[in-house]
Write a protein that holds these residues in place. Structure first.
Motif, PDB file in Angstrom:
ATOM      1  N   UNK A  11       0.933  -1.107  -0.220  1.00 19.71           N
ATOM      2  CA  UNK A  11      -0.064  -0.060   0.051  1.00 19.71           C
ATOM      3  C   UNK A  11       0.911   1.150  -0.031  1.00 19.71           C
ATOM      4  N   UNK A  12       1.892   1.366   0.605  1.00 16.65           N
ATOM      5  CA  UNK A  12       2.792   2.631   0.770  1.00 16.65           C
ATOM      6  C   UNK A  12       3.876   2.269  -0.183  1.00 16.65           C
ATOM      7  N   UNK A  13       4.329   1.189  -0.564  1.00 14.08           N
ATOM      8  CA  UNK A  13       5.763   1.181  -1.365  1.00 14.08           C
ATOM      9  C   UNK A  13       5.655   0.211  -2.558  1.00 14.08           C
ATOM     10  N   UNK A  14       6.622   0.137  -3.388  1.00 18.88           N
ATOM     11  CA  UNK A  14       6.549  -1.102  -4.453  1.00 18.88           C
ATOM     12  C   UNK A  14       7.930  -1.269  -4.308  1.00 18.88           C
ATOM     13  N   UNK A  15       8.285  -2.688  -4.188  1.00 20.84           N
ATOM     14  CA  UNK A  15       9.349  -3.314  -4.114  1.00 20.84           C
ATOM     15  C   UNK A  15       9.799  -4.181  -5.296  1.00 20.84           C
ATOM     16  N   UNK A  16      10.884  -3.994  -5.657  1.00 18.72           N
ATOM     17  CA  UNK A  16      11.459  -5.033  -6.678  1.00 18.72           C
ATOM     18  C   UNK A  16      12.763  -5.400  -6.718  1.00 18.72           C
ATOM     19  N   UNK A  17      12.900  -6.554  -7.367  1.00 17.96           N
ATOM     20  CA  UNK A  17      14.073  -7.351  -7.136  1.00 17.96           C
ATOM     21  C   UNK A  17      14.309  -8.030  -8.339  1.00 17.96           C
ATOM     22  N   UNK A  18      15.744  -8.045  -9.033  1.00 25.56           N
ATOM     23  CA  UNK A  18      16.079  -8.784 -10.271  1.00 25.56           C
ATOM     24  C   UNK A  18      16.716  -9.959  -9.976  1.00 25.56           C
ATOM     25  N   UNK A  19      16.890 -10.907 -10.761  1.00 22.67           N
ATOM     26  CA  UNK A  19      17.478 -12.143 -10.522  1.00 22.67           C
ATOM     27  C   UNK A  19      17.695 -12.676 -11.861  1.00 22.67           C
ATOM     28  N   UNK A  20      18.893 -13.255 -12.108  1.00 28.37           N
ATOM     29  CA  UNK A  20      19.229 -13.884 -13.099  1.00 28.37           C
ATOM     30  C   UNK A  20      18.929 -15.504 -12.941  1.00 28.37           C
ATOM     31  N   UNK A  21      18.214 -16.174 -13.791  1.00 29.18           N
ATOM     32  CA  UNK A  21      17.656 -17.675 -13.621  1.00 29.18           C
ATOM     33  C   UNK A  21      17.873 -18.425 -14.717  1.00 29.18           C
ATOM     34  N   UNK A  22      18.001 -19.623 -14.599  1.00 29.02           N
ATOM     35  CA  UNK A  22      18.264 -20.529 -15.609  1.00 29.02           C
ATOM     36  C   UNK A  22      17.286 -20.461 -16.753  1.00 29.02           C
ATOM     37  N   UNK A  23      17.606 -20.384 -18.003  1.00 28.87           N
ATOM     38  CA  UNK A  23      16.764 -20.364 -19.026  1.00 28.87           C
ATOM     39  C   UNK A  23      15.804 -21.433 -19.222  1.00 28.87           C
ATOM     40  N   UNK A  24      14.511 -21.443 -19.259  1.00 31.41           N
ATOM     41  CA  UNK A  24      13.614 -22.634 -19.526  1.00 31.41           C
ATOM     42  C   UNK A  24      13.029 -22.904 -17.771  1.00 31.41           C
ATOM     43  N   UNK A  25      13.367 -22.241 -16.802  1.00 26.38           N
ATOM     44  CA  UNK A  25      12.600 -22.151 -15.617  1.00 26.38           C
ATOM     45  C   UNK A  25      11.089 -21.913 -15.466  1.00 26.38           C
ATOM     46  N   UNK A  26      10.589 -22.664 -14.768  1.00 26.15           N
ATOM     47  CA  UNK A  26       9.319 -22.212 -14.605  1.00 26.15           C
ATOM     48  C   UNK A  26       9.110 -21.376 -13.466  1.00 26.15           C
ATOM     49  N   UNK A  27       7.900 -20.533 -12.944  1.00 20.76           N
ATOM     50  CA  UNK A  27       7.820 -19.768 -12.174  1.00 20.76           C
ATOM     51  C   UNK A  27       7.958 -20.228 -10.668  1.00 20.76           C
ATOM     52  N   UNK A  28       7.391 -21.444 -10.617  1.00 15.91           N
ATOM     53  CA  UNK A  28       7.672 -22.341  -9.203  1.00 15.91           C
ATOM     54  C   UNK A  28       9.014 -22.370  -8.931  1.00 15.91           C
ATOM     55  N   UNK A  29       9.914 -22.720  -9.833  1.00 12.25           N
ATOM     56  CA  UNK A  29      11.261 -23.104  -9.766  1.00 12.25           C
ATOM     57  C   UNK A  29      12.040 -21.674  -9.377  1.00 12.25           C
ATOM     58  N   UNK A  30      11.417 -20.506  -9.857  1.00 16.33           N
ATOM     59  CA  UNK A  30      12.259 -19.234  -9.739  1.00 16.33           C
ATOM     60  C   UNK A  30      12.025 -18.665  -8.248  1.00 16.33           C
ATOM     61  N   UNK A  31      10.747 -18.914  -7.855  1.00 19.72           N
ATOM     62  CA  UNK A  31      10.464 -17.968  -6.754  1.00 19.72           C
ATOM     63  C   UNK A  31      11.221 -18.380  -5.450  1.00 19.72           C
ATOM     64  N   UNK A  32      11.894 -19.370  -5.298  1.00 22.47           N
ATOM     65  CA  UNK A  32      12.652 -19.636  -3.990  1.00 22.47           C
ATOM     66  C   UNK A  32      14.198 -18.643  -4.150  1.00 22.47           C
ATOM     67  N   UNK A  33      14.289 -18.283  -5.297  1.00 27.29           N
ATOM     68  CA  UNK A  33      15.393 -17.378  -5.626  1.00 27.29           C
ATOM     69  C   UNK A  33      15.042 -16.005  -5.025  1.00 27.29           C
TER      70      UNK A  33
END
Length: 97
Positions: A11-33
């Motif tokens: 509500x009071x801010x927007x947080x963002x984060x960038x990561x490099x992940x393995x090509x072909x990764x599914x969303x569920x595989x990337x979330x723990x990163x």
């Protein structure tokens, strides 16, 4: 490797984060990163994820430059919000008369 963005809008801010992940990764595989995903899960019982404003399943295969978004539950039903705005506007117009 591909670069993806993770966005958590509070509500009071927007947080963002960038990561490099393995090509072909599914969303569920990337979330723990993503560190922000732990914060999202602490705030939201069952987060819903999307990519560029489109809801996606956890098996969605991420692409270079994708923006993973976490959707919070609505605080008020959109129909109710419209009715409240209309009533407020009606009251403003009547008070000006």
């Amino acid at each position: 490797m591909i670069k993806v963005e993770y966005v958590l809008a509070l509500p009071d801010e927007q947080l963002q984060e960038y990561q490099m992940i393995k090509e072909g990764s599914a969303l569920q595989d990337a979330l723990p990163n993503f560190l922000l995903d732990e914060k999202a899960k602490a705030m939201i019982e069952t987060p819903i994820y999307g990519v560029f404003n489109q809801s996606v399943e956890l098996d969605y295969i991420l692409q270079e430059g994708d923006r993973i978004e976490v959707y919070r539950p609505l605080q008020i039903d959109p129909k109710t919000a419209r009715m409240i705005r209309a009533e407020r506007k009606r009251k403003q117009l009547n008070s000006k008369k």
